[in-house]
Motif scaffolding. Sequence first.
Motif, PDB file in Angstrom:
ATOM      1  N   LEU A  71       0.817  -1.208   0.000  1.00 36.18           N
ATOM      2  CA  LEU A  71       0.000   0.000   0.000  1.00 36.18           C
ATOM      3  C   LEU A  71       0.857   1.266   0.000  1.00 36.18           C
ATOM      4  O   LEU A  71       0.492   2.263  -0.612  1.00 36.18           O
ATOM      5  CB  LEU A  71      -0.921  -0.008   1.223  1.00 36.18           C
ATOM      6  N   ILE A  72       1.988   1.224   0.716  1.00 38.04           N
ATOM      7  CA  ILE A  72       2.918   2.346   0.755  1.00 38.04           C
ATOM      8  C   ILE A  72       4.318   1.801   0.480  1.00 38.04           C
ATOM      9  O   ILE A  72       4.773   0.901   1.187  1.00 38.04           O
ATOM     10  CB  ILE A  72       2.889   3.075   2.107  1.00 38.04           C
ATOM     11  N   LYS A  73       4.985   2.342  -0.512  1.00 41.75           N
ATOM     12  CA  LYS A  73       6.320   1.874  -0.879  1.00 41.75           C
ATOM     13  C   LYS A  73       7.361   2.811  -0.277  1.00 41.75           C
ATOM     14  O   LYS A  73       7.218   4.035  -0.326  1.00 41.75           O
ATOM     15  CB  LYS A  73       6.472   1.822  -2.399  1.00 41.75           C
ATOM     16  N   ARG A  74       8.402   2.232   0.298  1.00 40.97           N
ATOM     17  CA  ARG A  74       9.459   3.014   0.949  1.00 40.97           C
ATOM     18  C   ARG A  74      10.665   3.145   0.023  1.00 40.97           C
ATOM     19  O   ARG A  74      11.110   2.166  -0.566  1.00 40.97           O
ATOM     20  CB  ARG A  74       9.864   2.347   2.266  1.00 40.97           C
ATOM     21  N   HIS A  75      11.199   4.365  -0.082  1.00 36.97           N
ATOM     22  CA  HIS A  75      12.432   4.628  -0.821  1.00 36.97           C
ATOM     23  C   HIS A  75      13.423   5.240   0.171  1.00 36.97           C
ATOM     24  O   HIS A  75      13.385   6.443   0.440  1.00 36.97           O
ATOM     25  CB  HIS A  75      12.184   5.563  -1.999  1.00 36.97           C
ATOM     26  N   GLY A  76      14.298   4.412   0.738  1.00 34.57           N
ATOM     27  CA  GLY A  76      15.207   4.901   1.768  1.00 34.57           C
ATOM     28  C   GLY A  76      14.509   4.978   3.110  1.00 34.57           C
ATOM     29  O   GLY A  76      13.804   4.063   3.528  1.00 34.57           O
ATOM     30  N   ASN A  77      14.664   6.114   3.801  1.00 34.12           N
ATOM     31  CA  ASN A  77      14.027   6.288   5.108  1.00 34.12           C
ATOM     32  C   ASN A  77      12.521   6.474   4.956  1.00 34.12           C
ATOM     33  O   ASN A  77      12.020   6.851   3.897  1.00 34.12           O
ATOM     34  CB  ASN A  77      14.613   7.509   5.819  1.00 34.12           C
ATOM     35  N   GLY A  78      11.812   6.202   6.040  1.00 40.14           N
ATOM     36  CA  GLY A  78      10.370   6.394   6.022  1.00 40.14           C
ATOM     37  C   GLY A  78       9.616   5.118   6.329  1.00 40.14           C
ATOM     38  O   GLY A  78      10.147   4.177   6.927  1.00 40.14           O
ATOM     39  N   ILE A  79       8.359   5.089   5.919  1.00 42.97           N
ATOM     40  CA  ILE A  79       7.429   4.008   6.260  1.00 42.97           C
ATOM     41  C   ILE A  79       7.046   3.230   5.016  1.00 42.97           C
ATOM     42  O   ILE A  79       6.833   3.802   3.949  1.00 42.97           O
ATOM     43  CB  ILE A  79       6.170   4.573   6.942  1.00 42.97           C
ATOM     44  N   ALA A  80       6.964   1.907   5.152  1.00 36.60           N
ATOM     45  CA  ALA A  80       6.401   1.029   4.131  1.00 36.60           C
ATOM     46  C   ALA A  80       5.263   0.240   4.768  1.00 36.60           C
ATOM     47  O   ALA A  80       5.332  -0.139   5.938  1.00 36.60           O
ATOM     48  CB  ALA A  80       7.453   0.086   3.566  1.00 36.60           C
ATOM     49  N   LEU A  81       4.209  -0.004   3.990  1.00 40.17           N
ATOM     50  CA  LEU A  81       3.036  -0.701   4.519  1.00 40.17           C
ATOM     51  C   LEU A  81       2.497  -1.674   3.486  1.00 40.17           C
ATOM     52  O   LEU A  81       2.299  -1.307   2.326  1.00 40.17           O
ATOM     53  CB  LEU A  81       1.945   0.300   4.905  1.00 40.17           C
ATOM     54  N   SER A  82       2.284  -2.905   3.904  1.00 39.41           N
ATOM     55  CA  SER A  82       1.666  -3.921   3.056  1.00 39.41           C
ATOM     56  C   SER A  82       0.571  -4.624   3.845  1.00 39.41           C
ATOM     57  O   SER A  82       0.525  -4.545   5.077  1.00 39.41           O
ATOM     58  CB  SER A  82       2.709  -4.948   2.585  1.00 39.41           C
ATOM     59  N   PHE A  83      -0.275  -5.328   3.120  1.00 43.02           N
ATOM     60  CA  PHE A  83      -1.328  -6.136   3.738  1.00 43.02           C
ATOM     61  C   PHE A  83      -1.255  -7.538   3.160  1.00 43.02           C
ATOM     62  O   PHE A  83      -1.204  -7.712   1.938  1.00 43.02           O
ATOM     63  CB  PHE A  83      -2.714  -5.540   3.483  1.00 43.02           C
ATOM     64  N   ALA A  84      -1.230  -8.543   4.033  1.00 45.00           N
ATOM     65  CA  ALA A  84      -1.089  -9.931   3.607  1.00 45.00           C
ATOM     66  C   ALA A  84      -2.254 -10.765   4.090  1.00 45.00           C
ATOM     67  O   ALA A  84      -2.822 -10.516   5.160  1.00 45.00           O
ATOM     68  CB  ALA A  84       0.223 -10.530   4.141  1.00 45.00           C
ATOM     69  N   THR A  85      -2.614 -11.745   3.295  1.00 45.45           N
ATOM     70  CA  THR A  85      -3.620 -12.717   3.702  1.00 45.45           C
ATOM     71  C   THR A  85      -3.210 -14.086   3.165  1.00 45.45           C
ATOM     72  O   THR A  85      -2.688 -14.196   2.057  1.00 45.45           O
ATOM     73  CB  THR A  85      -5.024 -12.340   3.187  1.00 45.45           C
ATOM     74  N   GLY A  86      -3.405 -15.118   3.980  1.00 44.31           N
ATOM     75  CA  GLY A  86      -2.993 -16.457   3.580  1.00 44.31           C
ATOM     76  C   GLY A  86      -3.932 -17.511   4.120  1.00 44.31           C
ATOM     77  O   GLY A  86      -4.690 -17.274   5.078  1.00 44.31           O
TER      78      GLY A  86
END
Length: 285
Positions: free
Chosen positions: A115-130
């Motif tokens: 959902l949010i891609k990180r380039h260097g510093n900062g926040i990255a966010l993904s959502f997973a389901t299995g």
Amino acid sequence: MLQRKLQHLAFTVAVSAIATAGLTLAGTKQVLAEFEIQEAGIEKGEVELEYRGAYHWGLPQAEEDEEVPLRQSHDFEMQMGITHWWMISTTLGTTVPAGFNWQVDSVELETQFQLIKRHGNGIALSFATGYGWATQADTANEVEFGPIMEFAAGKFLLTTNTFFSRQMGEFAETDGLGFEYGWRGEYDFAKHWGLGVEMFGEIEDLANAGSFDDQEHSIGPALFWKPGGDDDDEEVGDVGESDDNGKDNSPEPAKTEFSMNVGVQFGLTDVTSDSALKFQGSLAF
């Protein structure tokens, strides 16, 4: 190349299913992966092969009608980035319960969306389901879903996995949701090397969580080694561009990268093993 990688992924799923059908099973509870910290980043076309293993000491005493505690766990995973924001994976989960031989526990299929891609510093966010198919007799299947978050600041990286789970099928022992978490704080103290702390925990049934001692929680240090992928590699040009000498500067295929980490987990409750040695190795290409 994409077609070949998809064929390899399909082949792995087929082999997992065949292996599952041919092995003798015993009565343990685990369905989903043990001691896993999932990362939020996704790279299109990248295939990653991963092994995760653990060996436990000081196992909790199990009553006659309770699940047999694990002595070892071994997970084999293959994942592939379909796009820059979508990834799929399959995992073959195997264990060695106390007093039993090696066995297959589960086959899991998972999809992850960034959902949010990180380039260097900062926040990255993904959502997973299995979804994990239990291969043991009288054991419930399990669905799992939740966010994966990263926060990077210089040489420090914090990764959190917070997943809800639900047992499925006629052998389900709980009616409500379960909760599993894992977090990792890592500091890169030298080129290719890092030190960190990891913590894992599980509440099997949030509606009947019980006391802290009735839940599984552990924490411990970890050492990371990442020899591949130098940060100072030269960037390639855009697709179809050429330099002044007429040389094609089209992007090259992704380089093969290897990483591994080893750590120790110390149990914090009565139902958790006193200690566990964990290992993770991955090869991405």
